[in-house]
Enzyme design. Structure first.
Site, PDB file in Angstrom:
ATOM      1  N   CYS A   1       0.824  -1.126  -0.108  1.00 50.04           N
ATOM      2  CA  CYS A   1       0.084  -0.054   0.135  1.00 50.04           C
ATOM      3  C   CYS A   1       0.972   1.093   0.087  1.00 50.04           C
ATOM      4  O   CYS A   1       0.882   2.159  -0.988  1.00 50.04           O
ATOM      5  CB  CYS A   1      -0.746  -0.079   1.224  1.00 50.04           C
ATOM      6  SG  CYS A   1      -2.242  -1.330   1.286  1.00 50.04           S
ATOM      7  N   HIS A   2       1.708   1.411   0.992  1.00 48.78           N
ATOM      8  CA  HIS A   2       2.446   2.833   1.038  1.00 48.78           C
ATOM      9  C   HIS A   2       4.076   2.449   1.295  1.00 48.78           C
ATOM     10  O   HIS A   2       4.770   3.358   1.729  1.00 48.78           O
ATOM     11  CB  HIS A   2       1.967   3.657   2.280  1.00 48.78           C
ATOM     12  CG  HIS A   2       0.451   3.706   1.947  1.00 48.78           C
ATOM     13  ND1 HIS A   2      -0.481   2.965   2.834  1.00 48.78           N
ATOM     14  CD2 HIS A   2      -0.164   4.485   1.439  1.00 48.78           C
ATOM     15  CE1 HIS A   2      -1.669   3.517   2.221  1.00 48.78           C
ATOM     16  NE2 HIS A   2      -1.388   4.251   1.584  1.00 48.78           N
ATOM     17  N   GLY A   3       4.574   0.994   1.156  1.00 45.90           N
ATOM     18  CA  GLY A   3       5.713   0.795   0.926  1.00 45.90           C
ATOM     19  C   GLY A   3       6.607   0.588   2.327  1.00 45.90           C
ATOM     20  O   GLY A   3       7.826   0.480   2.291  1.00 45.90           O
TER      21      GLY A   3
END
Lengths: 210, 403
Positions: free
Chosen positions: A163-165
């Site tokens: 999703c956001h690393g």
């Protein structure tokens, strides 16, 4: 009798009854006893809304360990969350020390695990990682990326949130410089006597998911 | 506190309501035992709402899951047994309280002018309560629930012209099943409680408009003091709130004794056959209704013709609505009407006997007594217009008699 004098006649009546002190005490004592009784009634009524026995029975799960080859993982649904069991090889365990300078909380000071798992392996037995696979950023499920170099050129293996690393090592410890604030949560669990099964019973109360 | 009250009072008639309905609502000073049951009915309504909401948190309205969800309330839910027994005991005691409350009305002529509308709303409340109890009875989906659901919906199906459609709308299916349970939950937990709440408020508003009757059946508002208040009246609060609290205490002792020591009440409050799940292929050996509806069931069985029996059943429920216009005697209380007093006593015994017969197996030997009792029930209403005009009465005191 005009209006004013009739009002005088009304106010001339004694405002306080006889034994006002005793009356007030009795009223207070009755009200207090009533309040205590009401509290006793409310407790069972409110507690009836708690998760019932069948929900609690379904809240624990057991995972068979023998089918999990070294380096492999199994993810099962547990309390509506993905629970991962990883069989870590000695090489994988060796990476844990190597990445420690890059981690946000290498010594697991934040209580995201039971005290008996507050170690580098974040587990009861070093080779078995039992973890709630929920990213502490915004509740996504991080991908299991054990192969060296799979996420980046210097990647030694761990978890990568799509999703956001956010990045975690093979113990679910979070790296510095990613959105996730904490290590992933380790639940309360124990092994069967023959060590062929692990029973996961509850979330560690102090741990936070996301 | 004073400032908050003042703030509210400028925006909402709080103090006015407290004054007009509590501290300066003057009730006759001679209320007796029979006047406990109005406030007790309100108490049971509140406990039914609270315990009902808690049951609804665990109940699953489907033919497959309903019975088991009730069993899991009994065994798996923390304190679930307590909540359910409060609800089942409350259901039966609601009827005990309402029947005593209604009997008070019969005894002291509380249905007479100017309280006709108060009485009509009250009987409407009773009819709604019967519906509420019936829908709730079906929900646990034990075998008695199922067959009770079958029998009552087929009674409705026998209504001329619209019956078949009405029954299919009630059942939501060709038989009693999941669609029936889902809509019965809607009726039992939303429609009828809301209707009951509105009717209770209307009942109270009407009561406070006309003032309470009393055991002597004389109007206290005909004798006012210098301040314009009834001489023979006392403020509802604190005098009758304290009296009612004593009643609540005694009532709760009985209520708790049943909840903790005899929750099924020997098969009267929770029927034995309802401990096995609904089975459309197996009728319980004896179909008996809940005790509070048993008199009507006995009436239904006493008539050999289906349509006539159902007509009689509806007539029996409608008859009390007509009471204010059947009784022509200006004297209210049965204290001063010896003949009427005996009529009420026989009427109550008739209902008790009909109730007993209604709960017995359908054997031919009970048919003649059931028919005699059925006749007695209607004789009370049919003879009242004549008896009330001819009966001798004792002199009624001008004001509440000293006691």
């Amino acid at each position: 009798m005009d209006r004013l004098s009739s009002r005088d006649a009304m106010t001339a009546q004694p405002l306080l009854p006889a034994n006002a002190g005793r009356r007030r005490f009795l009223t207070l004592a009755t009200a207090l006893l009533g309040a205590v009784g009401t509290a006793y009634v409310i407790v069972p009524l409110v507690e009836s809304l708690e998760p019932d026995a069948s929900v609690k029975a379904a809240a624990a799960t057991t995972v068979a360990l023998s089918p999990i080859e070294p380096g492999m993982q199994v993810t099962v649904p547990w309390q509506s969350k993905p629970l991962i069991v990883v069989h870590r090889t000695p090489e994988m365990l060796a990476t844990l020390q190597a990445v420690e300078t890059l981690l946000r909380d290498p010594n697991c000071e934040v209580p995201q695990q039971p005290p008996e798992c507050k170690n580098r392996f974040r587990s009861l037995k070093p080779q078995w990682l039992v973890m709630v696979r929920v990213c502490t950023h915004l509740c996504c499920t991080p991908l299991y990326e054990p192969r060296k170099g799979s996420v980046g050129p210097r990647w030694l293996g761990g978890f990568h949130c799509p999703c956001h690393g956010s990045l975690y090592d093979l113990s679910g410890r979070v790296f510095k410089g990613v959105p996730a604030p904490r290590n992933m949560a380790i639940p309360l669990y124990h092994f069967s006597e023959d060590e062929k099964q692990v029973a996961v019973t509850a979330m560690y109360p102090e741990s936070k998911l996301c | 506190m004073g400032r908050l009250t003042a703030w509210v009072d400028r925006r909402f008639p709080f103090s006015v309501l407290v004054r007009t309905s509590m501290t300066e609502y003057y009730a006759p000073k001679n209320f007796n035992f029979w006047y406990f049951f109005g406030s007790l009915a309100l108490l049971v309504f509140a406990t039914q709402i609270i315990s009902g909401i808690l049951l609804l948190a665990h109940y699953q309205p489907s033919a497959k899951a309903a019975f088991n969800s009730v069993q899991s309330i009994m065994y798996d839910v923390k304190w679930g047994w307590l909540v359910r027994y409060i609800h089942t005991t409350g259901a039966s005691l609601f009827f005990v309280v309402i029947y005593l409350h209604m009997l008070r009305g019969y005894l002291y002529g509380s249905f007479k002018r100017p309280r006709e509308l108060l009485w009509l709303i009250g009987v409407a409340l009773y009819v709604c309560l019967m519906g509420e109890a019936y829908f709730g009875y079906v929900l646990p989906f034990g075998n008695m629930s199922y067959w009770g659901g079958q029998v009552i919906t087929s009674i409705i199906a026998a209504i001329p012209y619209v019956g078949g459609w009405l029954a299919s709308v009630l059942r939501g299916s060709f038989g009693v099943g999941t669609p029936t349970l889902t809509r019965f939950v809607a009726f039992h937990a939303v429609l009828l409680p809301a209707l009951l709440a509105v009717l209770i408020l209307t009942h109270l508003l009407a009561l406070h408009e006309v003032g309470s009757n009393n055991p002597d059946g004389v109007e206290i508002r005909e004798h006012l003091d210098a301040r314009g208040q009834p001489v023979d009246g006392i403020p509802f609060h604190p005098y009758y709130t304290v009296k009612d609290m004593f009643g609540v205490g005694v009532f709760l002792v009985v209520f708790c004794a049943i909840v903790f020591y005899a929750p099924t009440f020997h098969g009267l409050f929770i029927e034995t056959y309802n401990f096995s799940p609904a089975n459309p292929l197996k009728t319980p050996p004896e179909i008996t209704p809940a005790w509070y509806l048993a008199p009507y069931y006995a009436m239904l069985r006493a008539v050999p013709n289906k349509a006539v029996g159902i007509g009689i059943l509806f007539a029996a429920i409608i008859a009390p609505f007509l009471l204010p216009w059947l009784d022509h005697n200006p004297v209210k209380s049965s204290r001063y009407r010896p003949v009427y007093r005996w009529m009420v006593i026989v009427f109550v015994l008739t209902l008790v006997a009909l109730g007993w017969i209604g709960m017995q197996p359908a054997i031919p030997a009970l048919l003649p007594p059931a028919r005699i009792l059925l006749a007695l029930y209607f004789l009370f209403f049919l003879s009242l217009p004549i008896v009330s005009r001819l009966e001798p009465t004792r002199p009624v005191p001008e004001r509440i008699s000293a006691s």
